[in-house]
Motif scaffolding. Structure first.
Motif, short mmCIF file in Angstrom:
data_model
loop_
_atom_site.label_atom_id
_atom_site.label_comp_id
_atom_site.label_asym_id
_atom_site.label_seq_id
_atom_site.Cartn_x
_atom_site.Cartn_y
_atom_site.Cartn_z
N LEU A 1 10.90 15.43 -10.21
CA LEU A 1 11.10 15.35 -11.66
C LEU A 1 11.39 16.75 -12.20
CD1 LEU A 1 10.96 13.83 -14.38
CD2 LEU A 1 8.50 14.27 -14.38
N TYR A 2 12.51 16.89 -12.88
CA TYR A 2 12.88 18.16 -13.52
C TYR A 2 12.65 17.98 -15.02
CZ TYR A 2 15.16 18.96 -9.03
OH TYR A 2 15.43 19.10 -7.69
N LEU A 3 11.47 18.41 -15.50
CA LEU A 3 11.11 18.17 -16.89
C LEU A 3 12.06 18.89 -17.85
CD1 LEU A 3 7.20 18.29 -16.84
CD2 LEU A 3 8.65 16.33 -17.37
N ALA A 4 12.44 20.12 -17.52
CA ALA A 4 13.30 20.89 -18.42
C ALA A 4 14.67 20.23 -18.58
CB ALA A 4 13.45 22.31 -17.91
N GLN A 5 15.13 19.54 -17.54
CA GLN A 5 16.43 18.87 -17.57
C GLN A 5 16.30 17.37 -17.87
OE1 GLN A 5 15.53 20.92 -14.90
NE2 GLN A 5 16.61 22.66 -15.81
N SER A 6 15.08 16.87 -18.05
CA SER A 6 14.82 15.44 -18.32
C SER A 6 15.43 14.55 -17.24
CB SER A 6 15.38 15.06 -19.70
OG SER A 6 14.81 15.83 -20.72
N LEU A 7 15.32 14.98 -15.98
CA LEU A 7 15.99 14.30 -14.88
C LEU A 7 15.01 13.98 -13.76
CD1 LEU A 7 18.73 13.41 -13.55
CD2 LEU A 7 18.83 15.73 -12.58
N LEU A 8 15.09 12.76 -13.25
CA LEU A 8 14.31 12.35 -12.09
C LEU A 8 15.25 11.90 -10.97
CD1 LEU A 8 11.07 10.33 -11.80
CD2 LEU A 8 13.09 9.47 -10.60
N LEU A 9 14.98 12.39 -9.75
CA LEU A 9 15.74 11.99 -8.58
C LEU A 9 14.79 11.45 -7.52
CD1 LEU A 9 18.16 15.06 -8.27
CD2 LEU A 9 18.65 12.84 -9.32
N ASN A 10 15.20 10.38 -6.85
CA ASN A 10 14.37 9.79 -5.81
C ASN A 10 15.22 9.37 -4.62
OD1 ASN A 10 11.68 8.31 -5.01
ND2 ASN A 10 13.33 6.84 -4.65
N ALA A 11 14.67 9.57 -3.43
CA ALA A 11 15.29 9.08 -2.21
C ALA A 11 14.23 8.39 -1.37
CB ALA A 11 15.92 10.23 -1.43
N THR A 12 14.57 7.24 -0.83
CA THR A 12 13.65 6.45 -0.01
C THR A 12 14.35 6.03 1.28
OG1 THR A 12 12.42 5.59 -1.91
CG2 THR A 12 12.31 4.31 0.11
N LEU B 1 0.86 -1.18 0.00
CA LEU B 1 0.00 0.00 0.00
C LEU B 1 0.89 1.23 0.00
CD1 LEU B 1 -2.68 1.60 0.45
CD2 LEU B 1 -2.31 1.26 2.92
N LYS B 2 0.61 2.17 -0.90
CA LYS B 2 1.36 3.43 -0.97
C LYS B 2 0.35 4.57 -1.06
CE LYS B 2 4.62 3.67 -4.12
NZ LYS B 2 5.20 3.90 -5.46
N VAL B 3 0.61 5.67 -0.34
CA VAL B 3 -0.28 6.83 -0.34
C VAL B 3 0.54 8.09 -0.56
CG1 VAL B 3 -1.99 8.17 0.94
CG2 VAL B 3 -1.89 5.68 1.24
N LYS B 4 0.16 8.88 -1.56
CA LYS B 4 0.81 10.17 -1.79
C LYS B 4 0.30 11.16 -0.75
CE LYS B 4 -0.40 12.84 -5.29
NZ LYS B 4 -0.52 13.39 -6.66
N ILE B 5 1.23 11.84 -0.06
CA ILE B 5 0.81 12.74 1.01
C ILE B 5 1.12 14.20 0.71
CG2 ILE B 5 0.96 10.96 2.80
CD1 ILE B 5 3.65 12.16 3.63
N ALA B 6 1.99 14.49 -0.27
CA ALA B 6 2.32 15.88 -0.56
C ALA B 6 2.99 15.98 -1.92
CB ALA B 6 3.25 16.45 0.52
N GLY B 7 2.85 17.16 -2.55
CA GLY B 7 3.56 17.47 -3.78
C GLY B 7 3.03 16.75 -4.99
N ASP B 8 3.55 17.15 -6.15
CA ASP B 8 3.25 16.51 -7.42
C ASP B 8 4.49 16.57 -8.29
OD1 ASP B 8 2.32 16.15 -10.26
OD2 ASP B 8 0.40 15.88 -9.23
N ALA B 9 5.08 15.41 -8.56
CA ALA B 9 6.37 15.35 -9.26
C ALA B 9 6.31 15.94 -10.65
CB ALA B 9 6.86 13.89 -9.32
N VAL B 10 5.14 15.88 -11.31
CA VAL B 10 5.02 16.33 -12.69
C VAL B 10 4.51 17.76 -12.78
CG1 VAL B 10 3.95 15.88 -14.92
CG2 VAL B 10 4.64 13.97 -13.47
N LEU B 11 3.42 18.06 -12.09
CA LEU B 11 2.73 19.34 -12.27
C LEU B 11 3.41 20.51 -11.56
CD1 LEU B 11 -1.00 18.19 -11.97
CD2 LEU B 11 0.38 18.51 -14.03
N GLU B 12 4.09 20.26 -10.46
CA GLU B 12 4.67 21.36 -9.69
C GLU B 12 6.12 21.60 -10.07
OE1 GLU B 12 3.91 20.63 -5.56
OE2 GLU B 12 1.73 20.70 -5.82
N GLN B 13 6.32 22.04 -11.32
CA GLN B 13 7.67 22.29 -11.82
C GLN B 13 8.27 23.58 -11.28
OE1 GLN B 13 9.67 20.14 -14.01
NE2 GLN B 13 8.13 18.87 -12.98
N ASP B 14 7.44 24.51 -10.83
CA ASP B 14 7.94 25.78 -10.30
C ASP B 14 8.09 25.74 -8.78
OD1 ASP B 14 5.27 25.55 -9.79
OD2 ASP B 14 4.77 27.64 -10.27
#
Length: 309
Positions: free
Chosen positions: A197-208, A143-156
């Motif tokens: 996700l940095y769309l302009a740089q085509s880069l995704l970073l993740n930490a868990t 089970l996974k639940v998103k609790i904050a932010g949006d990796a795609v839409l919140e580019q600014d």
């Protein structure tokens, strides 16, 4: 007579003025662009950008191959449903691992997953007296639940997407696991992931950060004769989008070292993921899992097929 003529002239003038005004108004309406149709929020399925739902990791959650990301699996947006099914095979120097399962993403907020891992000991099983090809199986419910932010839409916004997850694991070899020092055949991992996700740089970073007692992802049980408490473990991923269909990247996953029977190493991989369409993706990776029981340097190739919407 003169008054009648004057009234007629005035009436004609007023009629001409009114007709001219009406004609000008009609002309102005014709010159205007037609009103734009209201923007419709997509409903149904598959509203996300290609590859932004990740692939499926070996325990069934959306992310990379080794570690979950904060993204919700499938291509469903906030008013849609998405789903994936996958099959993964990892061929190592002395073992092989197969994993398969499915997940459902609900309104880009909640992810439910189920998977099975089958660990084939091949010739090592015979050396340990278990029989050639002895296989350990584990079922994982996530089970996974998103609790904050949006990796795609919140580019600014600097804020990453953040999700919390839990994975309950059940191993079918309780007797064997007890014999090698594991404390339980069942265990629960809890994790927190942050993905940017940095769309302009085509880069995704993740930490868990994962809190776990699992030995070799749970394949060798949970807890041990060396340690039996939950320990935070770090997992990280980086992916670069070469084009809209192709991504490359690398992952790292630390693991606890609970058993006296063998030292457990951390894992890493380098991968390439190709998605010719939203309904299918293929991931190939070189993976290093380190020591597993009596065999060091367990390295090999990882291949995964995912289908969904």
């Amino acid at each position: 007579m003169k008054g009648r003529r004057t009234s007629l002239v005035i009436s004609l003038c007023l009629f001409g003025w009114a007709f001219n005004a009406q004609a000008q108004e009609a002309s102005a309406l014709q010159d205007q662009e037609p009103p734009a149709e209201p923007v419709q929020t997509p409903t149904g399925t598959s509203g996300k950008l290609l590859l932004t739902g990740g692939v499926t990791q070996i325990e069934g959650a959306a992310g990379g191959g080794l570690t979950p990301w904060a993204v919700i699996g499938g291509y469903g947006t906030h008013d849609q449903i998405g789903a994936n099914a996958y099959y993964t095979r990892v061929n190592l120097s002395d073992y092989n691992l197969q994993s398969y399962g499915a997940l459902v993403g609900i309104h880009d907020r909640v992810e439910l997953s189920v998977s099975r891992q089958a660990f084939d000991t091949e010739a090592v099983g015979a050396a340990l007296g278990l029989g050639h090809g002895f296989t350990i199986r584990q079922d994982t419910y996530g089970l996974k639940v998103k609790i904050a932010g949006d990796a795609v839409l919140e580019q600014d916004n600097w804020m990453p997407q953040v999700a919390v997850g839990v994975q309950y694991k059940h191993n079918d070899q309780g007797g064997l696991l007890s014999a090698i020092g594991a404390k339980s055949a069942n265990g629960t991992d809890v994790y927190v992931s942050a993905t940017k996700l940095y769309l302009a740089q085509s880069l995704l970073l993740n930490a868990t950060v994962r809190f776990t007692k699992a030995n070799q992802f749970g394949i060798l049980g949970f807890g041990g004769d060396r340690h039996d408490g939950y320990k935070p473990q770090f997992e990280g991923s980086a992916a670069y989008l070469l084009n809209r269909n192709l991504a490359i990247g690398a992952e790292y996953r630390s693991k606890p070292d609970n058993l006296n029977i063998a030292h457990e190493n951390n894992a890493w991989d380098a991968f390439i993921a190709w998605a010719p369409a939203k309904h299918v993706s293929v991931t190939v990776a070189y993976v290093d899992l380190g020591n597993i029981v009596i065999r060091d340097n367990q390295r090999g190739w990882y291949a995964s097929l995912q289908v969904g919407f």
